[in-house]
Design a protein around this motif. Sequence first.
Motif, short mmCIF file in Angstrom:
data_model
loop_
_atom_site.label_atom_id
_atom_site.label_comp_id
_atom_site.label_asym_id
_atom_site.label_seq_id
_atom_site.Cartn_x
_atom_site.Cartn_y
_atom_site.Cartn_z
N GLN A 191 54.24 43.53 38.86
CA GLN A 191 54.67 44.10 37.59
C GLN A 191 54.46 45.60 37.69
O GLN A 191 53.34 46.08 37.84
CB GLN A 191 53.89 43.50 36.41
N VAL A 192 55.56 46.35 37.61
CA VAL A 192 55.54 47.77 37.96
C VAL A 192 55.34 48.64 36.72
O VAL A 192 56.04 49.62 36.51
CB VAL A 192 56.81 48.17 38.75
N SER A 193 54.36 48.28 35.92
CA SER A 193 53.94 49.12 34.81
C SER A 193 53.10 50.28 35.34
O SER A 193 52.84 50.36 36.56
CB SER A 193 53.11 48.30 33.82
N ALA A 194 52.65 51.14 34.45
CA ALA A 194 51.83 52.27 34.88
C ALA A 194 50.53 51.80 35.54
O ALA A 194 50.08 52.38 36.53
CB ALA A 194 51.53 53.18 33.69
N ARG A 195 49.91 50.74 34.98
CA ARG A 195 48.69 50.20 35.58
C ARG A 195 49.01 49.29 36.76
O ARG A 195 48.31 49.31 37.77
CB ARG A 195 47.89 49.42 34.52
N GLY A 196 50.05 48.50 36.65
CA GLY A 196 50.50 47.65 37.73
C GLY A 196 49.60 46.46 37.99
O GLY A 196 48.42 46.45 37.64
N GLY A 197 50.19 45.41 38.58
CA GLY A 197 49.40 44.24 38.92
C GLY A 197 50.18 43.29 39.81
O GLY A 197 51.42 43.27 39.79
N ASP A 198 49.44 42.51 40.61
CA ASP A 198 50.04 41.57 41.56
C ASP A 198 49.80 40.14 41.11
O ASP A 198 48.69 39.80 40.65
CB ASP A 198 49.44 41.75 42.95
N ILE A 199 50.81 39.30 41.28
CA ILE A 199 50.70 37.88 40.96
C ILE A 199 51.26 37.08 42.13
O ILE A 199 52.42 37.25 42.51
CB ILE A 199 51.47 37.52 39.67
N ARG A 200 50.42 36.23 42.69
CA ARG A 200 50.90 35.26 43.67
C ARG A 200 51.50 34.09 42.90
O ARG A 200 50.84 33.50 42.04
CB ARG A 200 49.75 34.76 44.55
N CYS A 201 52.73 33.76 43.19
CA CYS A 201 53.50 32.81 42.39
C CYS A 201 53.87 31.58 43.20
O CYS A 201 54.24 31.70 44.37
CB CYS A 201 54.80 33.45 41.89
N GLN A 202 53.82 30.42 42.55
CA GLN A 202 54.28 29.19 43.19
C GLN A 202 54.87 28.27 42.13
O GLN A 202 54.29 28.11 41.04
CB GLN A 202 53.14 28.49 43.91
N LEU A 203 56.01 27.69 42.44
CA LEU A 203 56.64 26.69 41.57
C LEU A 203 56.32 25.31 42.12
O LEU A 203 56.61 25.02 43.28
CB LEU A 203 58.15 26.91 41.51
N GLY B 201 43.22 48.99 36.55
CA GLY B 201 44.47 48.36 36.98
C GLY B 201 44.72 47.10 36.18
O GLY B 201 43.93 46.69 35.33
N GLY B 202 45.84 46.46 36.45
CA GLY B 202 46.15 45.20 35.80
C GLY B 202 46.23 45.31 34.29
O GLY B 202 46.63 46.34 33.75
N ASN B 203 45.84 44.24 33.62
CA ASN B 203 45.95 44.17 32.16
C ASN B 203 44.58 43.86 31.58
O ASN B 203 43.95 42.87 31.95
CB ASN B 203 46.95 43.08 31.76
N ALA B 204 44.13 44.69 30.67
CA ALA B 204 42.81 44.51 30.07
C ALA B 204 42.86 43.49 28.94
O ALA B 204 43.81 43.46 28.15
CB ALA B 204 42.30 45.85 29.54
N ALA B 205 41.85 42.63 28.89
CA ALA B 205 41.70 41.68 27.80
C ALA B 205 40.25 41.67 27.35
O ALA B 205 39.33 41.81 28.17
CB ALA B 205 42.12 40.28 28.23
N ALA B 206 40.05 41.51 26.05
CA ALA B 206 38.71 41.28 25.52
C ALA B 206 38.46 39.78 25.51
O ALA B 206 39.36 38.98 25.25
CB ALA B 206 38.59 41.85 24.12
N VAL B 207 37.24 39.38 25.81
CA VAL B 207 36.88 37.96 25.86
C VAL B 207 35.57 37.77 25.09
O VAL B 207 34.58 38.47 25.34
CB VAL B 207 36.69 37.48 27.31
N CYS B 208 35.59 36.79 24.18
CA CYS B 208 34.40 36.49 23.39
C CYS B 208 34.09 35.00 23.43
O CYS B 208 34.81 34.20 22.83
CB CYS B 208 34.60 36.91 21.93
#
Length: 264
Positions: free
Chosen positions: A230-242, A18-25
Amino acid sequence: MQQIDFYMVDAFTDTTFGGNAAAVCPLTEWLPDETLLAMTRQHNQSETAFFITTDSGFELRWFTTQGEINLCGHATLASAHVIFEYLNYPETTIHFETRFVGPLTVTRNGDWLTLDFPASGSEPIEPPQLLLDSLGISEYQEVRLGRTYTVLLANQAQVEAINPDFDLMRQLDQKVCITAPAQTEGYDFVSRFFSPKAALTEDPVTGSTHTMLIPYWAEKLGKTQMLARQVSARGGDIRCQLVGDRVLMSGQATTYLVGKVLLR
């Protein structure tokens, strides 16, 4: 031979794939930019984050397969996840120094990590016909330009149904976000994000775009705390605050892969 720790993390999700994959080094010192870019291309993810430890926290940089970029939300979240989970970091807040947007922080509260980013604005524009053609639409509520083109549609179903013509969209020389009020219970707004020149033409979950969406929807909805999907194929939730000229974006993350990069 140089060995570098490697992590692949799914950000803005609590489930694998799910969500968005990132590589981290994590690095002990900065490698030449051409090496960082070559590594990113080898990883072939939308972004790879690199960081080094400093006296005051961490220095953080983000690369796509095209080069270094000025901001990336999900890879920042992924980097914080690695620091908290694997580097025995004792505090609840991580301080990142970045080259383009200044200091950023990530705070842990249970399983949720909160990014503190600068808000970004947008202005209403008359859309280029190429933008509408690339999205296959003739009707829209509003079009704005800031970090990206942002197209407001009438409802979530329209956002989910868009099937972009990426050959046309590449001619815009600009990234594109589409957004609408949420129809799913509990959510305030939804979005999708297209980056036609990147390795992944549709980004699954995009923190940097929410720096623009959060101020926009806060004003439109008359509220400063929201839940976005974000309603992509993988999808993901973000709690938002301004909060003034800052946006807080909270999400979860899960590790997919731990390994070693071997540089010869």
